[in-house]
Design a protein around this motif. Sequence first.
Motif, mmCIF file in Angstrom:
data_model
loop_
_atom_site.group_PDB
_atom_site.id
_atom_site.type_symbol
_atom_site.label_atom_id
_atom_site.label_comp_id
_atom_site.label_asym_id
_atom_site.label_seq_id
_atom_site.Cartn_x
_atom_site.Cartn_y
_atom_site.Cartn_z
ATOM 1 N N SER A 1 0.847 -1.185 0.000
ATOM 2 C CA SER A 1 0.000 0.000 0.000
ATOM 3 C C SER A 1 0.885 1.238 0.000
ATOM 4 C CB SER A 1 -0.918 0.027 1.224
ATOM 5 O OG SER A 1 -0.178 0.317 2.401
ATOM 6 N N VAL A 2 0.330 2.332 -0.502
ATOM 7 C CA VAL A 2 1.062 3.599 -0.493
ATOM 8 C C VAL A 2 0.088 4.730 -0.244
ATOM 9 C CG1 VAL A 2 0.891 3.752 -3.010
ATOM 10 C CG2 VAL A 2 2.581 5.133 -1.804
ATOM 11 N N THR A 3 0.457 5.601 0.675
ATOM 12 C CA THR A 3 -0.335 6.797 0.952
ATOM 13 C C THR A 3 0.627 7.918 1.300
ATOM 14 O OG1 THR A 3 -2.090 7.756 2.307
ATOM 15 C CG2 THR A 3 -0.659 6.151 3.393
ATOM 16 N N GLY A 4 0.380 9.089 0.760
ATOM 17 C CA GLY A 4 1.318 10.170 1.002
ATOM 18 C C GLY A 4 0.882 11.466 0.363
ATOM 19 N N VAL A 5 1.810 12.410 0.294
ATOM 20 C CA VAL A 5 1.540 13.740 -0.241
ATOM 21 C C VAL A 5 2.419 13.951 -1.465
ATOM 22 C CG1 VAL A 5 1.411 16.199 0.277
ATOM 23 C CG2 VAL A 5 1.094 14.529 2.112
ATOM 24 N N ALA A 6 1.819 13.832 -2.641
ATOM 25 C CA ALA A 6 2.566 14.009 -3.885
ATOM 26 C C ALA A 6 2.473 15.434 -4.418
ATOM 27 C CB ALA A 6 2.075 13.033 -4.950
ATOM 28 N N GLY A 7 1.464 16.182 -3.934
ATOM 29 C CA GLY A 7 1.287 17.553 -4.409
ATOM 30 C C GLY A 7 0.741 18.435 -3.312
ATOM 31 N N PRO A 8 0.848 19.741 -3.461
ATOM 32 C CA PRO A 8 0.407 20.671 -2.409
ATOM 33 C C PRO A 8 -1.077 20.609 -2.116
ATOM 34 C CG PRO A 8 0.936 21.840 -4.450
ATOM 35 C CD PRO A 8 1.421 20.443 -4.620
ATOM 36 N N ASP A 9 -1.884 20.095 -3.052
ATOM 37 C CA ASP A 9 -3.322 20.009 -2.823
ATOM 38 C C ASP A 9 -3.706 18.793 -1.998
ATOM 39 O OD1 ASP A 9 -2.444 18.481 -5.021
ATOM 40 O OD2 ASP A 9 -4.499 18.260 -5.736
ATOM 41 N N GLU A 10 -2.711 17.980 -1.609
ATOM 42 C CA GLU A 10 -2.976 16.775 -0.836
ATOM 43 C C GLU A 10 -2.452 16.908 0.592
ATOM 44 O OE1 GLU A 10 -0.749 14.110 -3.184
ATOM 45 O OE2 GLU A 10 -2.200 14.011 -4.801
ATOM 46 N N ASP A 11 -2.257 18.134 1.047
ATOM 47 C CA ASP A 11 -1.632 18.374 2.346
ATOM 48 C C ASP A 11 -2.444 17.766 3.479
ATOM 49 O OD1 ASP A 11 -0.120 19.248 4.403
ATOM 50 O OD2 ASP A 11 -0.606 21.373 4.199
ATOM 51 N N GLU A 12 -1.805 16.865 4.211
ATOM 52 C CA GLU A 12 -2.443 16.247 5.379
ATOM 53 C C GLU A 12 -1.672 16.653 6.634
ATOM 54 O OE1 GLU A 12 -4.825 13.752 5.861
ATOM 55 O OE2 GLU A 12 -5.485 13.341 3.832
ATOM 56 N N GLY A 13 -1.103 17.864 6.613
ATOM 57 C CA GLY A 13 -0.269 18.273 7.727
ATOM 58 C C GLY A 13 1.152 17.790 7.584
ATOM 59 N N LYS A 14 1.453 17.170 6.425
ATOM 60 C CA LYS A 14 2.799 16.688 6.158
ATOM 61 C C LYS A 14 3.302 17.355 4.883
ATOM 62 C CE LYS A 14 2.407 12.512 8.807
ATOM 63 N NZ LYS A 14 1.046 12.711 9.228
ATOM 64 N N SER A 15 4.632 17.466 4.766
ATOM 65 C CA SER A 15 5.192 18.175 3.621
ATOM 66 C C SER A 15 5.113 17.326 2.359
ATOM 67 C CB SER A 15 6.654 18.546 3.897
ATOM 68 O OG SER A 15 7.428 17.388 4.126
ATOM 69 N N VAL A 16 5.108 17.988 1.223
ATOM 70 C CA VAL A 16 5.070 17.300 -0.066
ATOM 71 C C VAL A 16 6.284 16.376 -0.180
ATOM 72 C CG1 VAL A 16 5.223 17.606 -2.563
ATOM 73 C CG2 VAL A 16 3.816 19.162 -1.195
ATOM 74 N N GLY A 17 6.042 15.142 -0.559
ATOM 75 C CA GLY A 17 7.102 14.144 -0.670
ATOM 76 C C GLY A 17 7.100 13.132 0.457
ATOM 77 N N THR A 18 6.268 13.359 1.481
ATOM 78 C CA THR A 18 6.152 12.392 2.579
ATOM 79 C C THR A 18 5.263 11.236 2.144
ATOM 80 O OG1 THR A 18 6.414 14.095 4.267
ATOM 81 C CG2 THR A 18 5.405 12.024 4.959
ATOM 82 N N VAL A 19 5.789 10.022 2.202
ATOM 83 C CA VAL A 19 5.070 8.840 1.734
ATOM 84 C C VAL A 19 5.234 7.706 2.741
ATOM 85 C CG1 VAL A 19 4.996 7.045 -0.056
ATOM 86 C CG2 VAL A 19 5.319 9.433 -0.712
#
Length: 412
Positions: free
Chosen positions: A337-355
């Motif tokens: 499985s993979v979940t993370g922040v690939a772009g600024p519109d997916e901000d979950e309180g974590k920086s872009v690139g956090t996976v």
Amino acid sequence: MKASIIVIGTELTRGIIQDKHGSLISRELTHLGVHVSEIVALPDDGTIESVLGALMRSSDLVIITGGLGPTSDDMTRSVIANAAGCRLVRDDKSWVHLLARLGEKAYGANARQALIPEGFASIPNANGTAPGFYGYGGSTLLISLPGPPREMDPMFYEYVIPLVREKLDLPDAEREEYTSFITAEAKLEELYESVDPELDWGTRFQDYRISLYVSGKTRSERDIAVAKLRGLVGVHRIEQGSTDALQMVIDALSRHNATVSAAESCTGGLISELLTSRPGSSSFMLGSVTSYAAAVKENVLGVSHETVERFGTVSSECAIEMADGVRHLTGSDYSISVTGVAGPDEDEGKSVGTVYLGFSGKDRESVSVRLHFSSWGRESIRRKASVAAFILLASFIEGEDLSAIVSGWDYI
């Protein structure tokens, strides 16, 4: 031995794109002991005719890239035929290949892609429709290759380097090939130069990997340098020979006679697309879920509402539950499985690139690892995350400690 290189493309001469073929070919010819005297960039307007004639008078070898398409401004094959004093003829192997790829579209203008100068030999193009070809114009060896990098690069390394060695009677040079994962090409070059700048290093960028070539000095000194390089980037980041991360997973699944499934968020189905891209993938890939929204993670994959509320969907806990959910949903032996922040519109309180990558397996405790990729845009993170997922899934199947592996990873 003297060589000249001609790169054809109006986009090059207008500065729209930068030439990479000239530097790549020149570097590799230099490693072979061939002196490159000229690299000439020309537009798609027939200028090659006068330039080729001049270069043939001063060169033992001329390599031409580009101008092999089906349109009227693709003049390379006819110019080379004129320079060699012969006519164009249909190459049977190239025509069969063209028909297989294009079907009825092979007829008409596309048919000219199967033409090569009479007396020349074709060079297979596994990634496109126009073959390369080689032969002699007087005493000069002429080699013509298509312009697109994804076609030219593998043809050059697989066919042209051995051909040049044979035709110019050059000694075989000891050279090792490795495959590098995730590290950017510029950073990889910086690292290997810091390890041993006296070795001859070369790189070739490919989809989802970089081929790394090392020659010079002794075999022992090369091995020591590569070991140091591996120490800088971490385990499984530089592998012997030509391979890819997807094949590492397929080989591991085959060894264990196992199946796999995938649950993806920020990669948007890329992992699943790659897993199903190989012939015979139905024997090991059972299914996947692209779960972008939290509701899908909960309702389809069974991620608990408490996990989402407490940790968010970009978390180790969510990754593990996603992996467990898709494995139970499909009945596979292993899952990723993979979940993370690939772009600024997916901000979950974590920086872009956090996976976060989750791994689940039969008779195995589920685990998750956190990675933070340097961001060159959404697509870059998706591709890096997919490669990392394959490397670590293969390691998980083989029973390796994933936390220990990623703790040593750097420059991602």
